[in-house]
Write an enzyme that holds these catalytic residues in place. Structure first.
Site, PDB file in Angstrom:
ATOM      1  N   TYR A  24       2.789  -2.294 -10.862  1.00 25.64           N
ATOM      2  CA  TYR A  24       2.175  -2.436  -9.543  1.00 25.64           C
ATOM      3  C   TYR A  24       2.763  -3.632  -8.807  1.00 25.64           C
ATOM      4  O   TYR A  24       3.101  -3.536  -7.620  1.00 25.64           O
ATOM      5  CB  TYR A  24       0.655  -2.585  -9.666  1.00 25.64           C
ATOM      6  CG  TYR A  24      -0.014  -2.793  -8.329  1.00 25.64           C
ATOM      7  CD1 TYR A  24      -0.128  -1.747  -7.425  1.00 25.64           C
ATOM      8  CD2 TYR A  24      -0.521  -4.042  -7.964  1.00 25.64           C
ATOM      9  CE1 TYR A  24      -0.732  -1.934  -6.191  1.00 25.64           C
ATOM     10  CE2 TYR A  24      -1.124  -4.235  -6.735  1.00 25.64           C
ATOM     11  CZ  TYR A  24      -1.228  -3.178  -5.849  1.00 25.64           C
ATOM     12  OH  TYR A  24      -1.818  -3.375  -4.619  1.00 25.64           O
ATOM     13  N   SER A 106      -5.555 -13.197  -0.390  1.00 27.05           N
ATOM     14  CA  SER A 106      -5.422 -11.855   0.161  1.00 27.05           C
ATOM     15  C   SER A 106      -6.784 -11.261   0.512  1.00 27.05           C
ATOM     16  O   SER A 106      -7.788 -11.534  -0.150  1.00 27.05           O
ATOM     17  CB  SER A 106      -4.724 -10.948  -0.860  1.00 27.05           C
ATOM     18  OG  SER A 106      -4.801  -9.585  -0.485  1.00 27.05           O
ATOM     19  N   GLN A 127      -5.435 -14.262   4.440  1.00 26.78           N
ATOM     20  CA  GLN A 127      -4.661 -13.142   4.974  1.00 26.78           C
ATOM     21  C   GLN A 127      -5.589 -11.986   5.304  1.00 26.78           C
ATOM     22  O   GLN A 127      -6.498 -11.659   4.548  1.00 26.78           O
ATOM     23  CB  GLN A 127      -3.612 -12.700   3.952  1.00 26.78           C
ATOM     24  CG  GLN A 127      -2.827 -11.458   4.341  1.00 26.78           C
ATOM     25  CD  GLN A 127      -3.456 -10.176   3.820  1.00 26.78           C
ATOM     26  OE1 GLN A 127      -4.208 -10.216   2.852  1.00 26.78           O
ATOM     27  NE2 GLN A 127      -3.163  -9.058   4.455  1.00 26.78           N
ATOM     28  N   TYR A 129      -5.718  -7.900   7.298  1.00 21.22           N
ATOM     29  CA  TYR A 129      -5.057  -6.736   7.889  1.00 21.22           C
ATOM     30  C   TYR A 129      -5.803  -6.302   9.146  1.00 21.22           C
ATOM     31  O   TYR A 129      -6.982  -6.607   9.318  1.00 21.22           O
ATOM     32  CB  TYR A 129      -5.070  -5.550   6.909  1.00 21.22           C
ATOM     33  CG  TYR A 129      -4.304  -5.745   5.636  1.00 21.22           C
ATOM     34  CD1 TYR A 129      -2.921  -5.584   5.602  1.00 21.22           C
ATOM     35  CD2 TYR A 129      -4.956  -6.067   4.451  1.00 21.22           C
ATOM     36  CE1 TYR A 129      -2.215  -5.742   4.414  1.00 21.22           C
ATOM     37  CE2 TYR A 129      -4.261  -6.231   3.259  1.00 21.22           C
ATOM     38  CZ  TYR A 129      -2.892  -6.066   3.251  1.00 21.22           C
ATOM     39  OH  TYR A 129      -2.198  -6.220   2.086  1.00 21.22           O
ATOM     40  N   THR A 155      -1.383  -9.675   8.600  1.00 22.91           N
ATOM     41  CA  THR A 155      -0.354  -8.742   8.140  1.00 22.91           C
ATOM     42  C   THR A 155      -0.360  -7.499   9.018  1.00 22.91           C
ATOM     43  O   THR A 155      -1.378  -6.823   9.140  1.00 22.91           O
ATOM     44  CB  THR A 155      -0.592  -8.357   6.673  1.00 22.91           C
ATOM     45  OG1 THR A 155      -0.531  -9.533   5.861  1.00 22.91           O
ATOM     46  CG2 THR A 155       0.466  -7.368   6.191  1.00 22.91           C
ATOM     47  N   ARG A 164       4.575   4.412  -3.011  1.00 17.92           N
ATOM     48  CA  ARG A 164       5.033   3.669  -4.185  1.00 17.92           C
ATOM     49  C   ARG A 164       4.971   4.580  -5.404  1.00 17.92           C
ATOM     50  O   ARG A 164       3.939   4.717  -6.055  1.00 17.92           O
ATOM     51  CB  ARG A 164       4.182   2.412  -4.361  1.00 17.92           C
ATOM     52  CG  ARG A 164       4.272   1.501  -3.140  1.00 17.92           C
ATOM     53  CD  ARG A 164       3.237   0.413  -3.117  1.00 17.92           C
ATOM     54  NE  ARG A 164       3.197  -0.236  -1.808  1.00 17.92           N
ATOM     55  CZ  ARG A 164       2.243  -1.073  -1.416  1.00 17.92           C
ATOM     56  NH1 ARG A 164       1.253  -1.377  -2.236  1.00 17.92           N
ATOM     57  NH2 ARG A 164       2.276  -1.599  -0.200  1.00 17.92           N
ATOM     58  N   LYS A 251       2.494 -11.706  10.031  1.00 16.22           N
ATOM     59  CA  LYS A 251       3.316 -11.403   8.856  1.00 16.22           C
ATOM     60  C   LYS A 251       3.797  -9.953   8.901  1.00 16.22           C
ATOM     61  O   LYS A 251       3.001  -9.037   9.081  1.00 16.22           O
ATOM     62  CB  LYS A 251       2.525 -11.640   7.570  1.00 16.22           C
ATOM     63  CG  LYS A 251       3.305 -11.407   6.283  1.00 16.22           C
ATOM     64  CD  LYS A 251       2.439 -11.731   5.078  1.00 16.22           C
ATOM     65  CE  LYS A 251       3.193 -11.576   3.770  1.00 16.22           C
ATOM     66  NZ  LYS A 251       3.573 -10.166   3.492  1.00 16.22           N
ATOM     67  N   HIS A 275       7.601  -6.835   3.390  1.00 11.95           N
ATOM     68  CA  HIS A 275       6.501  -6.620   2.446  1.00 11.95           C
ATOM     69  C   HIS A 275       7.020  -6.491   1.010  1.00 11.95           C
ATOM     70  O   HIS A 275       6.500  -5.720   0.207  1.00 11.95           O
ATOM     71  CB  HIS A 275       5.691  -5.380   2.826  1.00 11.95           C
ATOM     72  CG  HIS A 275       4.222  -5.508   2.533  1.00 11.95           C
ATOM     73  ND1 HIS A 275       3.290  -5.800   3.498  1.00 11.95           N
ATOM     74  CD2 HIS A 275       3.513  -5.392   1.374  1.00 11.95           C
ATOM     75  CE1 HIS A 275       2.083  -5.846   2.962  1.00 11.95           C
ATOM     76  NE2 HIS A 275       2.192  -5.624   1.668  1.00 11.95           N
ATOM     77  N   ARG A 278       7.903  -3.019  -0.295  1.00 13.13           N
ATOM     78  CA  ARG A 278       6.800  -2.152  -0.721  1.00 13.13           C
ATOM     79  C   ARG A 278       6.316  -1.216   0.379  1.00 13.13           C
ATOM     80  O   ARG A 278       5.397  -0.434   0.157  1.00 13.13           O
ATOM     81  CB  ARG A 278       5.628  -3.013  -1.213  1.00 13.13           C
ATOM     82  CG  ARG A 278       5.944  -3.766  -2.483  1.00 13.13           C
ATOM     83  CD  ARG A 278       4.876  -4.795  -2.799  1.00 13.13           C
ATOM     84  NE  ARG A 278       3.584  -4.211  -3.108  1.00 13.13           N
ATOM     85  CZ  ARG A 278       3.239  -3.696  -4.285  1.00 13.13           C
ATOM     86  NH1 ARG A 278       4.125  -3.653  -5.279  1.00 13.13           N
ATOM     87  NH2 ARG A 278       2.031  -3.223  -4.488  1.00 13.13           N
TER      88      ARG A 278
END
Length: 381
Positions: A24, A106, A127, A129, A155, A164, A251, A275, A278
């Site tokens: 991961y 995060s 951080q 989103y 972000t 992924r 970001k 990122h 990713r």
């Protein structure tokens, strides 16, 4: 295993972690071309060696958003860090604090804001989103401010999750994922005892606090799939800019035009980033994207960079290419998984030592002395 270089931690982490967790953090999107280019392109950057410069006085200290830090390195936001060591975000934050650099929590951390912030003296970064659930965003921002957070990292390169493939292969997602993860944990008893049994709760602390109930790993995967918002635009950030009084960093910038838009928007900083390879496979590595962005906005906004940074040499290279500071992601998680707080402290010490050697042999006595002239002539474009 003997750890003598910052890059040794990856192999050590792979031995210790269940495969679903190692892959991961280690994996990227699609065929992982950008993931590989991030490290390869950066490693290919040649520095300009200088000699007889009297380097007896050398300093890595720098200023970032009004705060002094020991070196131009920040521990960046990494989701689920608390699955890599017992209460991993707290351990990583303490390591950063002891080394005099910022730690970024995060949104998708195991340990919530209220657990991490009191554990350190230096204000952490947070951080966030752009999400469909604006109520969660307001809740997280309010809680971050109450905890003393001053710097917000926003972000913007995840309007949709990246594909992924490794996650499905490793058991992080896909058919029978929970059963596969359990079998892997049993086969890694050290991790199972230290983190699996004694590192609970294993929920998403920031989200659980908002929802009022625990969240599982399956909830995490489902939340990612349903809450990222493909309709986001600069307008969605305007209310955050009005709400947030401290420094705000955007970001996920990889194009000079987007960097210029960030300046117009009034952001205090940007993170040049793909990122960590990713999200969209096949895009430029950060090392290749950074110079054009620096040419476009250097001096108008603080420039940070991530993706592919593993060593102190890489830090010097990124600064020479135009960054003011860098963020570490995978590199510190490998160390965290290997030896917890002590591992991260040792990693940062190794990076510091590598930076000192590189600066001494390129004639840069201060961070401000590192620039395009620090690169070999063939690298200056």
């Amino acid at each position: 295993m003997i750890i003598s270089a910052s890059t040794d931690y990856r192999a050590a982490a792979q031995r210790k972690l269940p495969p679903f967790l190692f892959h991961y953090i280690d994996g990227g999107a699609y065929n992982e071309q950008t993931l590989r280019r991030n490290t390869a392109d950066l490693a290919d950057i040649a520095l300009r060696q200088r000699v007889l410069k009297n380097m007896s006085e050398l300093s890595l200290e720098t200023q970032l958003f009004g705060e002094t830090q020991a070196m131009p390195v920040v521990l960046g936001p990494v989701g689920l860090s608390g699955m890599y060591a017992r209460r991993g975000e707290v351990q990583a934050a303490r390591a950063a604090d002891k080394k005099g650099i910022p730690f970024t929590l995060s949104t998708l951390s195991v340990c919530p804001i209220e657990e991490v912030a009191p554990a350190i003296a230096r204000p952490m970064w947070f951080q966030l989103y752009v999400l469909k659930d604006r109520g969660f965003m307001r809740n997280a921002l309010t809680r971050a401010q109450a905890a003393g957070v001053k710097t917000l990292v926003f972000t913007v390169d995840m309007p949709v999750p990246g594909a992924r493939y490794r996650d499905a292969h490793s058991g992080m997602s896909g058919p029978n994922a929970a059963a596969r993860r359990l079998l892997q944990a049993i086969a890694h008893p050290q991790w199972a005892w230290d983190v699996g049994l004694n590192g609970k709760p294993h929920d998403l602390g920031n989200i659980s606090a908002y929802l009022g109930k625990p969240t599982t790993l399956e909830d995490y995967m489902g939340w990612i799939a349903t809450n990222f918002d493909p309709s986001i635009s600069w307008k969605d950030l305007e209310w955050v800019r009005e709400f947030w009084q401290g420094p705000m960093i955007i970001k996920g910038i990889l194009d000079p035009e987007d960097a210029k838009d960030a300046v117009k928007f009034g952001a205090d900083g940007i993170v040049v980033s793909n990122h960590g390879g990713r999200q969209l496979d096949g895009v430029l590595s950060t090392a290749r994207a950074l110079p054009a962005i620096a040419d476009a906005v250097k001096g108008d906004i603080t420039i940070l960079a991530d993706s592919g940074i593993r060593t102190g040499l890489d830090v010097v290279r990124m600064i020479a290419l135009g960054a003011d500071s860098v963020l570490l992601g995978r590199a510190f998680v490998y160390a965290l998984a290997t030896a917890g707080e002590a591992g991260v402290i040792n990693l940062l010490t190794l990076i510091e030592q590598e930076m000192r050697v590189a600066m001494t042999l390129t004639g840069a006595k201060r961070i401000a002395d590192i620039n395009r002239d620090s690169l070999a002539v063939s690298e200056r474009g």
